[in-house]
Design an enzyme around this catalytic site. Sequence first.
Site, PDB file in Angstrom:
ATOM      1  CB  CYS A   1      -0.795  -0.191   1.001  1.00  0.00           C
ATOM      2  SG  CYS A   1      -2.331   1.153   0.987  1.00  0.00           S
TER       3      CYS A   1
ATOM      4  CG  HIS B   1      -3.605  -3.551   3.639  1.00  0.00           C
ATOM      5  ND1 HIS B   1      -2.594  -3.018   4.136  1.00  0.00           N
ATOM      6  CD2 HIS B   1      -4.638  -2.136   3.594  1.00  0.00           C
ATOM      7  CE1 HIS B   1      -2.481  -1.824   3.868  1.00  0.00           C
ATOM      8  NE2 HIS B   1      -3.562  -1.136   3.749  1.00  0.00           N
TER       9      HIS B   1
END
Length: 485
Positions: A329, A427
Amino acid sequence: MTTLMVQGTTSDAGKSTLVTALCRWLARQGVAVVPFKPQNMALNSAVTADGGEIGRAQAVQAQAANLAPHTDMNPVLLKPNSDIGAQVIVHGRAVTSMDAAAYHDYKRVALQAVLDSHRRLSAAYRVVMVEGAGSPAEINLRAGDIANMGFAEAVDCPVILIADIDKGGVFAHLVGTLALLSESEQARVQGFVINRFRGDIALLQPGLDWLEQRTGKPVLGVLPYLMDLHLEAEDAIDVRQAGKSAEVLKVVVPVLPRISNHTDFDPLRLHPQVDLQFVGPGQPVPSADLIILPGSKSVRADLAWLRANGWEAAIQKHLRYGGKLLGICGGLQMLGTRIADPLGLEGPAGESAGLGLLDFATVLEADKQLRNVQGRLLPEAVPVTGYEIHAGVSTGSALARPAVQLDDGRSDGAISADGQILGTYLHGLFESPDACAALLRWAGLEAVQQVDYHALRERDIERLADLVETHLDTAKLRRFCGLGG
């Protein structure tokens, strides 16, 4: 329909754990129970089935209640992006960023969102199991409180107060907290739970008797210290590790000032073949097989912190000697050539040069991407599930070699031409056993043991429910839940 609230004398007293335990204990009995936290401040979040964002602790509690996470379970989420400000998320969607003074004025709006969510849950479930935040006795935060007694008073619900004996001072915590509450708030407290006790309970009994006599309220039970309980932490990074085998992969993660979703690394902590090390400010960067750049709530500021702490040179050296580098991310965004924040979403508007390790640039946009996804992790094309929580849109030639091919037809992330660097927006990818094993092989571990992280979490939730049965006064708990003795 009944609402029962768990409040704590301090942060990390065990509120999340007790709510998780009570949710599974009630669900075992066939009771329709739902977790609820009016206001949460955390950088660890989860994506819900309805496409919103809530605290990860409530997602774990939803699992304990055998439910899919929903935005009503945590209607207000505050994600700090500076020392004095936070992004405000209401019903799963980012509203704006505010400093503490502005949010204080906004609390009336936030309270209405909280009460709306509670009303919907109360209509749909037999028991709403509520978790407070921090302590109800923070004098400077009591005006306009929506997280603890302010909420309890608004919905007229009973409260259980939990305290952590392992840190010491448990009786002062309980008596002091009670003394700082108003008379009506004190009357809401139905009893105490003492958490993380180790030793002979007979030696504690005189203190319990004194506490009941002093306060006129019962001790509902004493929960033992569980050495190997590994539920996801809400705030602090959990550095405990499971026992390791002889052959281990060394993995290093920088503790960014605004690190987010560090629960990504829980499966690695528990893996017998991974030696996971978190490295904070001022600490030397150790040698490693794999460096992981984690998620961040303030990517440009955290990238500046990395440079100031010598990480850029350390990463270059790591790559020269054949080490692997993974960005997740915000960590993915750092790998590119440029990060632009024209709207000032994560701090002052502007742009920063990335590490320049992959040829793409990122622009932060107001519309945050929130979705649960599944697909294939490349190059092995093993199945992977995960979730996206990001405001950045990345474009560039490096993305033509994606790290993940998603089932919805999109591709995600990038792999460098030499295979040393991998970046993804996903994630939770280490929670997929096949994907975790593939990444460990990519990083240099030859014979990888597969670990089912979801099974480990389910085991721990069951253990917590067992503790309720054996260590708490279940007859009183059932009465508090409106279920009879």
